[in-house]
Design a protein around this motif. Structure first.
Motif, PDB file in Angstrom:
ATOM      1  N   SER A 128     -16.007  -2.670   0.277  1.00  0.00           N
ATOM      2  CA  SER A 128     -14.064  -3.555   0.261  1.00  0.00           C
ATOM      3  C   SER A 128     -14.129  -2.411  -1.262  1.00  0.00           C
ATOM      4  N   VAL A 129     -14.840  -3.091  -2.239  1.00  0.00           N
ATOM      5  CA  VAL A 129     -14.744  -2.824  -3.643  1.00  0.00           C
ATOM      6  C   VAL A 129     -13.922  -1.781  -3.833  1.00  0.00           C
ATOM      7  N   LEU A 130     -14.997  -0.568  -3.377  1.00  0.00           N
ATOM      8  CA  LEU A 130     -14.761   1.442  -3.932  1.00  0.00           C
ATOM      9  C   LEU A 130     -12.782   1.528  -2.705  1.00  0.00           C
ATOM     10  N   GLU A 131     -12.549   0.776  -1.601  1.00  0.00           N
ATOM     11  CA  GLU A 131     -11.441   1.079  -0.953  1.00  0.00           C
ATOM     12  C   GLU A 131     -10.462   0.345  -1.969  1.00  0.00           C
ATOM     13  N   ARG A 132     -10.527  -0.917  -2.629  1.00  0.00           N
ATOM     14  CA  ARG A 132      -9.809  -1.263  -3.367  1.00  0.00           C
ATOM     15  C   ARG A 132      -9.743  -0.183  -4.495  1.00  0.00           C
ATOM     16  N   ILE A 133     -10.570   0.043  -5.023  1.00  0.00           N
ATOM     17  CA  ILE A 133      -9.987   0.867  -6.611  1.00  0.00           C
ATOM     18  C   ILE A 133      -9.400   2.043  -5.793  1.00  0.00           C
ATOM     19  N   LEU A 134      -9.841   3.211  -4.876  1.00  0.00           N
ATOM     20  CA  LEU A 134      -9.592   3.970  -4.053  1.00  0.00           C
ATOM     21  C   LEU A 134      -7.749   3.438  -4.336  1.00  0.00           C
ATOM     22  N   GLY A 135      -7.295   2.223  -3.921  1.00  0.00           N
ATOM     23  CA  GLY A 135      -6.294   1.937  -3.476  1.00  0.00           C
ATOM     24  C   GLY A 135      -5.461   2.054  -4.472  1.00  0.00           C
ATOM     25  N   THR A 136      -5.661   2.136  -5.712  1.00  0.00           N
ATOM     26  CA  THR A 136      -5.338   2.266  -7.250  1.00  0.00           C
ATOM     27  C   THR A 136      -4.769   3.301  -7.825  1.00  0.00           C
ATOM     28  N   LEU A 137      -5.837   4.339  -7.215  1.00  0.00           N
ATOM     29  CA  LEU A 137      -5.847   5.630  -7.651  1.00  0.00           C
ATOM     30  C   LEU A 137      -4.394   6.770  -6.928  1.00  0.00           C
ATOM     31  N   ALA A 138      -3.685   6.874  -7.995  1.00  0.00           N
ATOM     32  CA  ALA A 138      -2.523   7.827  -7.913  1.00  0.00           C
ATOM     33  C   ALA A 138      -2.550   9.963  -6.965  1.00  0.00           C
ATOM     34  N   GLY A 139      -3.690   9.859  -6.768  1.00  0.00           N
ATOM     35  CA  GLY A 139      -4.203  10.703  -6.362  1.00  0.00           C
ATOM     36  C   GLY A 139      -4.399  11.196  -5.003  1.00  0.00           C
ATOM     37  N   VAL A 140      -4.840  10.000  -4.304  1.00  0.00           N
ATOM     38  CA  VAL A 140      -5.198   9.734  -3.186  1.00  0.00           C
ATOM     39  C   VAL A 140      -4.700   9.466  -2.206  1.00  0.00           C
ATOM     40  N   SER A 141      -4.725  10.468  -1.382  1.00  0.00           N
ATOM     41  CA  SER A 141      -3.961   9.844  -0.240  1.00  0.00           C
ATOM     42  C   SER A 141      -4.579  10.083   1.688  1.00  0.00           C
TER      43      SER A 141
END
Ligand SMILES: Cc1cc2nc3c(=O)[nH]c(=O)nc-3n(C[C@H](O)[C@H](O)[C@H](O)COP(=O)(O)OP(=O)(O)OC[C@H]3O[C@@H](n4cnc5c(N)ncnc54)[C@H](O)[C@@H]3O)c2cc1C
Length: 411
Positions: free
Chosen positions: A122-135
């Motif tokens: 869940s921490v990884l998903e939280r960080i991915l959620g903040t990163l602009a280039g991720v879809s």
């Protein structure tokens, strides 16, 4: 940093599988400025519901801690409460031989950490959620992979599709991406299942990870943040694992205490139990043009030394490092020339660990008297030989070998 990319791809890379390895790799690459499409068969809500089970933990090496720290995940993971082990004790149920490793011998603060699988996730998903280039593409299951000269297209079962320069299979041991790419996978069934659960013990664990080798497989007690709680990984015959899962709490606690020779006194409570089949597997190739495999998609190992996710995190850090170097030289990140560097780097390291774990599992399963005698002697000899012991420890902690920069950061 800018990737050399044809204008018609949706993303620079596609990562199939948002587990611990795919999620970490996604964070590293998006933090390097790449456009990353992440595909997973699980919807966020389904994963959140599963996250509550808390049964599965991972022993994480200091090298993996470095990687998780470098992507900004460690500080959040720590808030969820982590176990830490400063000593490992290993002994054979069929003899007197024993082996112990102590972090003080290496002047390290800890040999490793025990983290909840779902907390890392869940921490990884939280960080991915903040990163602009991720879809995100989820829930989505790949149905077809088409590779052309300068791009790869993944088509999903719901007929959507995504294109990129490189597809990374991080979708675990049953990798669909590996199959769709036509990469062979060599499988070996251990005919063992690993029972996992959390228990409370009469005596405190003292931040020691303990493993007793029984004839049917190893039984590990891994220390959690609460001094009276341990996570259990008990590898045994599938039918025995099923019977243990089905026992009532009292019966299970009694069996577990006996199997562990009462090292921590009575087992006073046990949480939900589950059992997982164990196998060894390795992909014949880690890459082909525009496709690379990481983590369990490339290799699965026996959990007896808690190495699987740690090897996968090293794969992720190594691949990200190679891709960053390729981009800095304006090379095509999906080309064989670039990807083969990754395969050469990681395949040998992973195979060596896989074989070592396989050998240990077989050695301790052997009931022949001379083998029992030799292995007890072997344990005592290794225990007495400081340089050999230090070599083992540094390897298992991810402090030795050809480490990616991210795993060495701060060392
Ligand atoms: C009992 C047990 C104990 C273990 N203990 C440890 C330990 O202490 N330390 C350690 O380092 N390792 C341990 N391991 C190994 C570790 O769990 C694995 O190596 C690690 O979880 C692999 O991570 P991964 O991200 O590569 O794959 P996975 O965790 O399998 O993640 C794969 C991801 O891909 C997604 N996916 C799968 N198929 C598809 C598809 N067709 N389409 C779309 N998405 C898909 C899944 O939803 C998931 O999100 C243990 C394993 C077991 C069984």
């Amino acid at each position: 940093m800018s990737a050399r990319r044809p204008s018609h791809t949706d993303s620079d890379l596609i990562i199939g599988g948002a587990g611990i390895v795919g999620g970490t790799l996604g964070c590293i690459l998006a933090q390097q400025g790449l456009r990353v499409a992440i595909v997973d068969r699980t919807a966020t809500e389904a994963r959140n519901a599963k996250a509550g089970d808390g049964m599965r933990v991972l022993a994480i090496t200091p090298a993996s801690k470095q990687i998780l720290n470098a992507i900004g995940a460690w500080k959040y993971i720590e808030q969820g409460g982590i176990g830490c082990f400063r000593r490992i004790e290993v002994w054979d149920a069929n003899g007197e031989g024993s082996l112990c490793f102590d972090s003080a011998d290496l002047c390290e603060p800890a040999l490793g950490y025990i983290l909840g699988h779902s907390i890392i996730q869940s921490v990884l998903e939280r960080i991915l959620g903040t990163l602009a280039g991720v879809s995100w593409y989820r829930p989505a299951i790949p149905r077809r992979v088409n590779v052309s000269d300068d791009q790869v297209t993944v088509e999903f079962e719901d007929s959507r599709s995504v294109t990129a320069r490189l597809l990374i299979g991080a979708d675990g041991s049953d990798s669909k991406i590996r199959d769709l790419a036509g990469i062979d996978n060599a499988l070996h069934d251990y005919h063992q299942h690993a029972l996992v659960c959390v228990v409370k013990t009469e005596r405190p664990h003292g931040n020691i990870a303990r493993q007793r080798f029984l004839t049917k497989g190893p039984l590990a007690f891994l220390p959690l943040a609460d001094p009276y709680q341990s996570a259990i990984v008990w590898s045994t015959k599938p039918e025995d694992a099923a019977a243990l899962v089905a026992l009532d709490d009292e019966g299970f606690c009694r069996e577990l205490k006996n199997a562990f020779a009462g090292r921590l006194g009575d087992i006073t409570w046990s949480g939900r139990r589950a059992a997982f089949p164990l196998g060894r597997a390795y992909a014949r190739h880690y890459c082909q043009p525009r496709v690379a495999l990481v983590g369990d998609a490339a290799h699965s190992v026996h959990p007896l030394a808690g190495q699987g996710a740690n090897l996968g995190l090293l794969d992720a850090a190594a691949l990200a490092e190679i891709l960053a170097d390729a981009m800095a030289r304006d090379r095509d990140i999906g080309s064989s020339r670039v990807l083969r560097r990754y395969e050469r780097w990681r395949k040998g390291e992973n195979l060596a660990m896989m074989m070592a774990l396989d050998g240990l599992n077989q050695l301790f399963a052997n009931e022949l008297g001379p083998v029992q005698w030799a292995r007890n002697l072997g344990l005592d000899v290794v225990n007495a030989l400081a340089p050999m012991k230090h070599w083992f420890m540094r390897r298992a902690m991810g402090l030795a070998g050809d480490l990616p920069r991210l795993a060495r950061a701060g060392r």
